[in-house]
Enzyme design. Structure first.
Site, PDB file in Angstrom:
ATOM      1  N   ASN A   9       0.868  -1.184   0.000  1.00 25.31           N
ATOM      2  CA  ASN A   9       0.000   0.000   0.000  1.00 25.31           C
ATOM      3  C   ASN A   9       0.904   1.234   0.000  1.00 25.31           C
ATOM      4  O   ASN A   9       1.486   1.580   1.025  1.00 25.31           O
ATOM      5  CB  ASN A   9      -0.886  -0.040   1.254  1.00 25.31           C
ATOM      6  CG  ASN A   9      -1.744   1.203   1.409  1.00 25.31           C
ATOM      7  OD1 ASN A   9      -1.833   2.027   0.493  1.00 25.31           O
ATOM      8  ND2 ASN A   9      -2.382   1.332   2.565  1.00 25.31           N
ATOM      9  N   TRP A  10       1.028   1.873  -1.165  1.00 26.65           N
ATOM     10  CA  TRP A  10       1.951   3.003  -1.289  1.00 26.65           C
ATOM     11  C   TRP A  10       1.344   4.293  -0.744  1.00 26.65           C
ATOM     12  O   TRP A  10       2.026   5.325  -0.695  1.00 26.65           O
ATOM     13  CB  TRP A  10       2.378   3.160  -2.756  1.00 26.65           C
ATOM     14  CG  TRP A  10       3.216   2.017  -3.263  1.00 26.65           C
ATOM     15  CD1 TRP A  10       3.681   0.961  -2.513  1.00 26.65           C
ATOM     16  CD2 TRP A  10       3.687   1.794  -4.594  1.00 26.65           C
ATOM     17  NE1 TRP A  10       4.414   0.106  -3.312  1.00 26.65           N
ATOM     18  CE2 TRP A  10       4.430   0.588  -4.590  1.00 26.65           C
ATOM     19  CE3 TRP A  10       3.549   2.493  -5.799  1.00 26.65           C
ATOM     20  CZ2 TRP A  10       5.036   0.079  -5.736  1.00 26.65           C
ATOM     21  CZ3 TRP A  10       4.163   1.977  -6.950  1.00 26.65           C
ATOM     22  CH2 TRP A  10       4.894   0.784  -6.918  1.00 26.65           C
ATOM     23  N   LYS A  11       0.073   4.253  -0.371  1.00 32.40           N
ATOM     24  CA  LYS A  11      -0.594   5.421   0.251  1.00 32.40           C
ATOM     25  C   LYS A  11      -0.353   6.680  -0.583  1.00 32.40           C
ATOM     26  O   LYS A  11      -0.290   6.614  -1.800  1.00 32.40           O
ATOM     27  CB  LYS A  11      -0.121   5.588   1.698  1.00 32.40           C
ATOM     28  CG  LYS A  11      -0.263   4.299   2.515  1.00 32.40           C
ATOM     29  CD  LYS A  11      -0.092   4.510   3.998  1.00 32.40           C
ATOM     30  CE  LYS A  11      -0.235   3.169   4.722  1.00 32.40           C
ATOM     31  NZ  LYS A  11      -0.273   3.291   6.160  1.00 32.40           N
ATOM     32  N   HIS A  95      -9.807   0.804   4.578  1.00 31.26           N
ATOM     33  CA  HIS A  95      -8.553   1.088   5.289  1.00 31.26           C
ATOM     34  C   HIS A  95      -8.829   2.065   6.430  1.00 31.26           C
ATOM     35  O   HIS A  95      -9.619   2.997   6.290  1.00 31.26           O
ATOM     36  CB  HIS A  95      -7.509   1.663   4.332  1.00 31.26           C
ATOM     37  CG  HIS A  95      -6.144   1.692   4.935  1.00 31.26           C
ATOM     38  ND1 HIS A  95      -5.755   2.680   5.819  1.00 31.26           N
ATOM     39  CD2 HIS A  95      -5.098   0.840   4.822  1.00 31.26           C
ATOM     40  CE1 HIS A  95      -4.514   2.417   6.217  1.00 31.26           C
ATOM     41  NE2 HIS A  95      -4.100   1.310   5.620  1.00 31.26           N
ATOM     42  N   GLU A  97      -7.247   4.490   7.563  1.00 32.90           N
ATOM     43  CA  GLU A  97      -7.020   5.918   7.258  1.00 32.90           C
ATOM     44  C   GLU A  97      -8.224   6.512   6.534  1.00 32.90           C
ATOM     45  O   GLU A  97      -8.530   7.699   6.696  1.00 32.90           O
ATOM     46  CB  GLU A  97      -5.725   6.070   6.434  1.00 32.90           C
ATOM     47  CG  GLU A  97      -4.500   5.837   7.305  1.00 32.90           C
ATOM     48  CD  GLU A  97      -3.265   5.368   6.557  1.00 32.90           C
ATOM     49  OE1 GLU A  97      -3.221   5.499   5.318  1.00 32.90           O
ATOM     50  OE2 GLU A  97      -2.350   4.851   7.225  1.00 32.90           O
ATOM     51  N   GLU A 167      -5.928  -5.178  10.233  1.00 31.62           N
ATOM     52  CA  GLU A 167      -4.922  -4.149  10.499  1.00 31.62           C
ATOM     53  C   GLU A 167      -5.288  -3.406  11.781  1.00 31.62           C
ATOM     54  O   GLU A 167      -6.103  -2.476  11.754  1.00 31.62           O
ATOM     55  CB  GLU A 167      -4.871  -3.145   9.346  1.00 31.62           C
ATOM     56  CG  GLU A 167      -4.435  -3.733   8.027  1.00 31.62           C
ATOM     57  CD  GLU A 167      -3.806  -2.668   7.132  1.00 31.62           C
ATOM     58  OE1 GLU A 167      -2.668  -2.870   6.696  1.00 31.62           O
ATOM     59  OE2 GLU A 167      -4.442  -1.624   6.893  1.00 31.62           O
ATOM     60  N   GLY A 173       1.840   2.172  10.818  1.00 26.37           N
ATOM     61  CA  GLY A 173       2.780   3.277  10.698  1.00 26.37           C
ATOM     62  C   GLY A 173       3.417   3.687  12.016  1.00 26.37           C
ATOM     63  O   GLY A 173       4.056   4.733  12.099  1.00 26.37           O
ATOM     64  N   SER A 212       2.823  -2.216  10.384  1.00 30.60           N
ATOM     65  CA  SER A 212       4.263  -2.249  10.662  1.00 30.60           C
ATOM     66  C   SER A 212       4.900  -3.597  10.339  1.00 30.60           C
ATOM     67  O   SER A 212       5.793  -4.060  11.061  1.00 30.60           O
ATOM     68  CB  SER A 212       4.557  -1.826  12.109  1.00 30.60           C
ATOM     69  OG  SER A 212       4.152  -0.471  12.311  1.00 30.60           O
ATOM     70  N   GLY A 233       2.645  -1.228   4.353  1.00 31.84           N
ATOM     71  CA  GLY A 233       2.691   0.187   4.003  1.00 31.84           C
ATOM     72  C   GLY A 233       4.126   0.638   3.801  1.00 31.84           C
ATOM     73  O   GLY A 233       4.726   0.440   2.738  1.00 31.84           O
ATOM     74  N   GLY A 234       4.708   1.243   4.842  1.00 29.90           N
ATOM     75  CA  GLY A 234       6.030   1.856   4.746  1.00 29.90           C
ATOM     76  C   GLY A 234       7.088   0.979   4.086  1.00 29.90           C
ATOM     77  O   GLY A 234       7.828   1.439   3.206  1.00 29.90           O
TER      78      GLY A 234
END
Ligand code: PGA
Length: 250
Positions: A9-11, A95, A97, A167, A173, A212, A233-234
């Site tokens: 997930n490159w957000k 998600h 977010e 999640e 994150g 994470s 993600g990151g």
């Protein structure tokens, strides 16, 4: 045996140029993608550029968010039909977010999963509790309520095409990962819920863990019986880390 799925997930990172470059690195770094399904979620503006690079590579492309309608008066939105035309085969919905910053509702997640399936996208439905909900002992109640609402509008054949991502909001994150035991406990409870409500697909639906996930914790998480992959993600923005996570899933 469920085939592992690793999703990146490159957000809100990487414009079309940088996203296409990362896609090329990823495509060239993956040698044995047969054993693992891999999909990346660039921003909507970068989907075309990324899809062009990944065409025929075996790495799928997904859209991070859609409107529940195919077209119309909804300034700023994208639809599943358009994402499909641009080269997507996957959809992320629910998600945390989106729930947190864009007032996404449980019912909205279901409507978007339905719209995605109608357009030929495989939805990844995200569920997860906040830290306050975990402390209050409400993990199963919250995650199962979110999952029930997301699957409610779907036919049994559509449910069979869904992937679930657990999640925990407190792990996204933050560098704070759920322990393999904590994650497995929730995944097992979600699978038990599926056995009760969607018995036909309970053993085949994939449940990913997200929050994470890094190269150094992926192996222990993915070794748990009900963890069938990861939503990353990151670490998905760094090719070496992401391919290490994919390797851990093999
Ligand atoms: P993270 O994000 O890996 O950076 O925690 C996961 C996600 O939000 O999907």
């Amino acid at each position: 045996m469920r085939r592992p799925l690793i999703a990146g997930n490159w957000k809100l990172n990487l414009g079309p140029g940088a996203a296409a470059a990362l896609a090329v690195y990823l495509r060239d770094a993956l040698t044995d993608e047969d054993a693992v399904d891999v999909v990346v979620f660039p921003t909507a503006l970068a989907i075309g550029a990324v899809a062009a690079e990944l065409d025929g590579s075996g790495v799928g492309v997904g859209v991070q968010e859609i409107a529940a309608i195919a077209s119309g008066a909804m300034t700023g939105a994208n639809s599943a039909v358009m994402a499909r035309e641009a080269g997507c085969t996957w959809l992320l919905t629910g998600h945390s977010e989106r729930r947190q910053h864009f007032a996404e509702t449980d019912a909205g997640v279901g409507a978007k999963a339905k719209a995605g399936l109608a357009a030929g996208l495989y939805p990844i439905v995200c569920v997860g509790e906040t830290l306050a909900e975990r402390k209050a002992g409400r993990v199963d109640e919250v995650t199962q309520r979110q999952l029930a609402a997301a699957l409610a509008p779907l036919t049994p054949d559509e449910v069979a095409l869904v992937t679930i991502a657990y999640e925990p909001v407190w792990a996204i994150g933050t560098g704070e990962t759920a322990s393999p035991e904590q994650a497995q406990e929730v995944h097992a409870a979600l699978r038990a819920w599926l056995r009760a409500h969607h018995p036909r697909v309970a053993e085949t639906l994939r449940i990913l863990y997200g929050g994470s996930v890094k190269a150094d914790n992926a192996r222990s998480l993915l070794g748990s019986p009900d963890i069938d992959g990861a939503l990353v993600g990151g670490a998905s923005l760094r090719v070496g880390d992401f391919t290490d996570i994919i390797a851990a899933a093999r």
